[in-house]
Design a protein around this motif. Structure first.
Motif, PDB file in Angstrom:
ATOM      1  N   LYS A  19      -9.032   0.560   5.726  1.00  0.00           N
ATOM      2  CA  LYS A  19      -7.666   1.008   5.975  1.00  0.00           C
ATOM      3  C   LYS A  19      -6.620   0.388   5.044  1.00  0.00           C
ATOM      4  CE  LYS A  19      -7.972   3.728   9.701  1.00  0.00           C
ATOM      5  NZ  LYS A  19      -7.413   5.109   9.740  1.00  0.00           N
ATOM      6  N   ASP A  20      -6.738  -0.899   4.766  1.00  0.00           N
ATOM      7  CA  ASP A  20      -5.677  -1.625   4.056  1.00  0.00           C
ATOM      8  C   ASP A  20      -6.052  -1.764   2.583  1.00  0.00           C
ATOM      9  OD1 ASP A  20      -3.520  -3.172   3.366  1.00  0.00           O
ATOM     10  OD2 ASP A  20      -4.190  -4.975   4.417  1.00  0.00           O
ATOM     11  N   PHE A  21      -5.804  -0.710   1.825  1.00  0.00           N
ATOM     12  CA  PHE A  21      -6.131  -0.738   0.396  1.00  0.00           C
ATOM     13  C   PHE A  21      -5.018  -0.039  -0.382  1.00  0.00           C
ATOM     14  CE2 PHE A  21      -8.094   2.975   2.303  1.00  0.00           C
ATOM     15  CZ  PHE A  21      -7.848   4.001   1.419  1.00  0.00           C
ATOM     16  N   GLU A  22      -5.028  -0.204  -1.701  1.00  0.00           N
ATOM     17  CA  GLU A  22      -3.937   0.267  -2.536  1.00  0.00           C
ATOM     18  C   GLU A  22      -3.671   1.758  -2.341  1.00  0.00           C
ATOM     19  OE1 GLU A  22      -6.483  -1.564  -3.640  1.00  0.00           O
ATOM     20  OE2 GLU A  22      -5.745  -3.209  -4.918  1.00  0.00           O
ATOM     21  N   LYS A  23      -2.380   2.086  -2.241  1.00  0.00           N
ATOM     22  CA  LYS A  23      -1.901   3.475  -2.172  1.00  0.00           C
ATOM     23  C   LYS A  23      -2.469   4.233  -0.976  1.00  0.00           C
ATOM     24  CE  LYS A  23      -1.320   3.618  -7.215  1.00  0.00           C
ATOM     25  NZ  LYS A  23       0.108   3.302  -7.174  1.00  0.00           N
ATOM     26  N   SER A  24      -2.666   3.554   0.123  1.00  0.00           N
ATOM     27  CA  SER A  24      -3.250   4.193   1.311  1.00  0.00           C
ATOM     28  C   SER A  24      -2.225   4.556   2.372  1.00  0.00           C
ATOM     29  CB  SER A  24      -4.306   3.276   1.937  1.00  0.00           C
ATOM     30  OG  SER A  24      -3.724   2.082   2.426  1.00  0.00           O
ATOM     31  N   ALA A  25      -0.964   4.160   2.193  1.00  0.00           N
ATOM     32  CA  ALA A  25       0.095   4.491   3.150  1.00  0.00           C
ATOM     33  C   ALA A  25       1.104   5.390   2.438  1.00  0.00           C
ATOM     34  CB  ALA A  25       0.774   3.234   3.680  1.00  0.00           C
ATOM     35  N   VAL A  26       0.958   6.685   2.619  1.00  0.00           N
ATOM     36  CA  VAL A  26       1.804   7.663   1.935  1.00  0.00           C
ATOM     37  C   VAL A  26       2.919   8.074   2.890  1.00  0.00           C
ATOM     38  CG1 VAL A  26       1.814   9.820   0.630  1.00  0.00           C
ATOM     39  CG2 VAL A  26      -0.295   8.454   0.792  1.00  0.00           C
ATOM     40  N   CYS A  27       4.148   8.183   2.369  1.00  0.00           N
ATOM     41  CA  CYS A  27       5.271   8.410   3.274  1.00  0.00           C
ATOM     42  C   CYS A  27       6.357   9.232   2.588  1.00  0.00           C
ATOM     43  CB  CYS A  27       5.843   7.062   3.717  1.00  0.00           C
ATOM     44  SG  CYS A  27       6.471   7.019   5.389  1.00  0.00           S
ATOM     45  N   THR A  28       7.016  10.075   3.366  1.00  0.00           N
ATOM     46  CA  THR A  28       8.167  10.829   2.888  1.00  0.00           C
ATOM     47  C   THR A  28       9.423   9.968   2.960  1.00  0.00           C
ATOM     48  OG1 THR A  28       8.729  11.650   5.096  1.00  0.00           O
ATOM     49  CG2 THR A  28       7.157  12.951   3.799  1.00  0.00           C
ATOM     50  N   GLU A  29      10.528  10.561   2.568  1.00  0.00           N
ATOM     51  CA  GLU A  29      11.813   9.914   2.781  1.00  0.00           C
ATOM     52  C   GLU A  29      12.048   9.727   4.277  1.00  0.00           C
ATOM     53  OE1 GLU A  29      14.768  12.524   1.176  1.00  0.00           O
ATOM     54  OE2 GLU A  29      14.387  14.097   2.647  1.00  0.00           O
ATOM     55  N   ILE A  30      12.914   8.782   4.610  1.00  0.00           N
ATOM     56  CA  ILE A  30      13.273   8.528   6.007  1.00  0.00           C
ATOM     57  C   ILE A  30      14.388   9.479   6.429  1.00  0.00           C
ATOM     58  CG2 ILE A  30      14.119   6.819   7.653  1.00  0.00           C
ATOM     59  CD1 ILE A  30      11.419   6.074   6.482  1.00  0.00           C
ATOM     60  N   VAL A  31      14.184  10.149   7.549  1.00  0.00           N
ATOM     61  CA  VAL A  31      15.215  11.006   8.137  1.00  0.00           C
ATOM     62  C   VAL A  31      15.918  10.202   9.227  1.00  0.00           C
ATOM     63  CG1 VAL A  31      15.673  13.131   9.407  1.00  0.00           C
ATOM     64  CG2 VAL A  31      13.879  13.072   7.652  1.00  0.00           C
ATOM     65  N   PRO A  32      17.202   9.851   9.056  1.00  0.00           N
ATOM     66  CA  PRO A  32      17.898   9.081  10.094  1.00  0.00           C
ATOM     67  C   PRO A  32      17.829   9.777  11.448  1.00  0.00           C
ATOM     68  CG  PRO A  32      19.198   9.119   8.080  1.00  0.00           C
ATOM     69  CD  PRO A  32      18.057  10.091   7.880  1.00  0.00           C
ATOM     70  N   VAL A  33      17.757   8.969  12.495  1.00  0.00           N
ATOM     71  CA  VAL A  33      17.504   9.512  13.826  1.00  0.00           C
ATOM     72  C   VAL A  33      18.594  10.482  14.257  1.00  0.00           C
ATOM     73  CG1 VAL A  33      18.554   7.561  15.035  1.00  0.00           C
ATOM     74  CG2 VAL A  33      16.766   8.912  16.161  1.00  0.00           C
ATOM     75  N   GLY A  34      19.862  10.182  13.957  1.00  0.00           N
ATOM     76  CA  GLY A  34      20.952  11.102  14.262  1.00  0.00           C
ATOM     77  C   GLY A  34      20.853  11.671  15.660  1.00  0.00           C
ATOM     78  N   ASP A  35      20.891  13.002  15.727  1.00  0.00           N
ATOM     79  CA  ASP A  35      20.813  13.684  17.018  1.00  0.00           C
ATOM     80  C   ASP A  35      19.379  13.950  17.461  1.00  0.00           C
ATOM     81  OD1 ASP A  35      23.603  13.801  17.157  1.00  0.00           O
ATOM     82  OD2 ASP A  35      23.674  15.740  16.119  1.00  0.00           O
ATOM     83  N   LEU A  36      18.394  13.533  16.669  1.00  0.00           N
ATOM     84  CA  LEU A  36      17.003  13.795  17.033  1.00  0.00           C
ATOM     85  C   LEU A  36      16.585  13.029  18.277  1.00  0.00           C
ATOM     86  CD1 LEU A  36      15.270  13.720  13.528  1.00  0.00           C
ATOM     87  CD2 LEU A  36      15.798  15.725  14.924  1.00  0.00           C
ATOM     88  N   THR A  79       0.822  -1.215   0.000  1.00  0.00           N
ATOM     89  CA  THR A  79       0.000   0.000   0.000  1.00  0.00           C
ATOM     90  C   THR A  79       0.853   1.261   0.000  1.00  0.00           C
ATOM     91  OG1 THR A  79      -0.138   0.169   2.430  1.00  0.00           O
ATOM     92  CG2 THR A  79      -1.802  -1.203   1.316  1.00  0.00           C
ATOM     93  N   LEU A  80       2.172   1.095   0.100  1.00  0.00           N
ATOM     94  CA  LEU A  80       3.079   2.224   0.249  1.00  0.00           C
ATOM     95  C   LEU A  80       3.167   3.049  -1.033  1.00  0.00           C
ATOM     96  CD1 LEU A  80       5.123   3.259   2.446  1.00  0.00           C
ATOM     97  CD2 LEU A  80       6.883   2.014   1.172  1.00  0.00           C
ATOM     98  N   VAL A  81       3.151   4.374  -0.868  1.00  0.00           N
ATOM     99  CA  VAL A  81       3.350   5.292  -1.983  1.00  0.00           C
ATOM    100  C   VAL A  81       4.158   6.478  -1.476  1.00  0.00           C
ATOM    101  CG1 VAL A  81       1.152   6.470  -1.571  1.00  0.00           C
ATOM    102  CG2 VAL A  81       2.208   6.616  -3.813  1.00  0.00           C
ATOM    103  N   GLU A  82       5.085   6.966  -2.295  1.00  0.00           N
ATOM    104  CA  GLU A  82       5.950   8.054  -1.862  1.00  0.00           C
ATOM    105  C   GLU A  82       5.256   9.404  -1.939  1.00  0.00           C
ATOM    106  OE1 GLU A  82       9.947   8.287  -3.297  1.00  0.00           O
ATOM    107  OE2 GLU A  82      10.094   6.113  -3.536  1.00  0.00           O
ATOM    108  N   SER A  83       5.644  10.278  -1.041  1.00  0.00           N
ATOM    109  CA  SER A  83       5.180  11.653  -1.058  1.00  0.00           C
ATOM    110  C   SER A  83       5.389  12.270  -2.436  1.00  0.00           C
ATOM    111  CB  SER A  83       5.952  12.457  -0.011  1.00  0.00           C
ATOM    112  OG  SER A  83       5.658  13.830  -0.092  1.00  0.00           O
ATOM    113  N   GLY A  84       4.434  13.132  -2.830  1.00  0.00           N
ATOM    114  CA  GLY A  84       4.507  13.796  -4.117  1.00  0.00           C
ATOM    115  C   GLY A  84       3.702  13.128  -5.206  1.00  0.00           C
TER     116      GLY A  84
END
Length: 236
Positions: free
Chosen positions: A136-153, A64-69
């Protein structure tokens, strides 16, 4: 085995880009936390008493994952298609029966996400005591940005979460308003699952959810994490 033959091609590896890297984060499973902001729980007519409750979860397939944009078609079978803006955890280490104090050790990074929902189907299922899969669990329903590594966050405890539809603010809250914070969620979820690298956890949405229609553009923001965008296309 290398010479294994399949009757059709196996599914691809679903992944997200990683900020500052040419590598990708392969996505294994997607867990979602339901009703994790008090005001949203109230607007859904299901208030939460943390003293007598624990978190609850539903899942989405990694397909179901689709990238932001992206532009996604208005989905089939619904007339009440909703956005839900969320902070997403990306898991980078195995975890089972995790102590809250060890939460930082298993977080690879963060993303901003949209848990898109066929609300009418979800509410019918909820009221009939049935699973939420159709809602809830259907095509293109989980939209997500790039992953920001945890680093100092570190383990995020606060930060603005907001969403706009066609430039008009619909959701505005803060991570400090989570009912169950990140360490509590990880400690609870790992009582039931062996979390593994590649798992994503959508941590819940604030109040202000609502419907969108073809042609609408959704934008959202999670402080220190990033900005998300989605355009709603015509039905297929």
């Amino acid at each position: 085995m290398a010479d294994t033959k399949y009757v059709f091609n196996p599914e691809p590896v679903y992944s997200l880009p990683i900020k500052g890297s040419d590598a990708h984060f392969p996505v294994k499973r997607i867990f979602c936390v339901g009703r994790n902001y008090h005001a949203h729980a109230i607007e859904m007519s299901r208030p939460v008493d943390k003293a007598t409750s624990r978190p609850f979860y539903f899942t989405k397939a990694n397909s179901t994952l689709v990238e932001s944009g992206a532009t996604v078609p208005y989905p089939a079978g619904t007339q009440n298609y909703h956005y839900e803006m969320e902070l997403v955890l990306a898991i980078g280490a195995p975890a089972f029966r995790l102590d809250q104090a060890d939460a930082a050790k298993v977080i690879y990074g963060y993303a901003a996400g949209l848990d898109m929902t066929r609300r009418d189907l979800q509410l019918v299922a909820r009221d009939q005591g049935r699973p939420w899969d159709l809602g809830k669990d259907f095509e293109k329903s989980a939209v997500c940005t790039e992953i920001v590594p945890v680093g100092d966050l570190g383990v995020l405890k606060q930060g603005a979460v907001s969403l706009q539809v066609n430039g008009e603010t619909k959701q505005s809250s803060d991570l400090s308003q989570l009912i169950w914070d990140i360490p509590e969620l990880l400690a609870d979820l790992t009582q039931f699952y062996h979390l593994e690298p590649g798992d994503l956890i959508f941590t819940g949405t604030p109040e202000g959810v609502g419907a969108v229609k073809p042609g609408d553009r959704i934008t959202g923001h999670v402080d220190k994490v990033g900005d998300i965008a989605l355009t709603i296309g015509q039905p297929e």
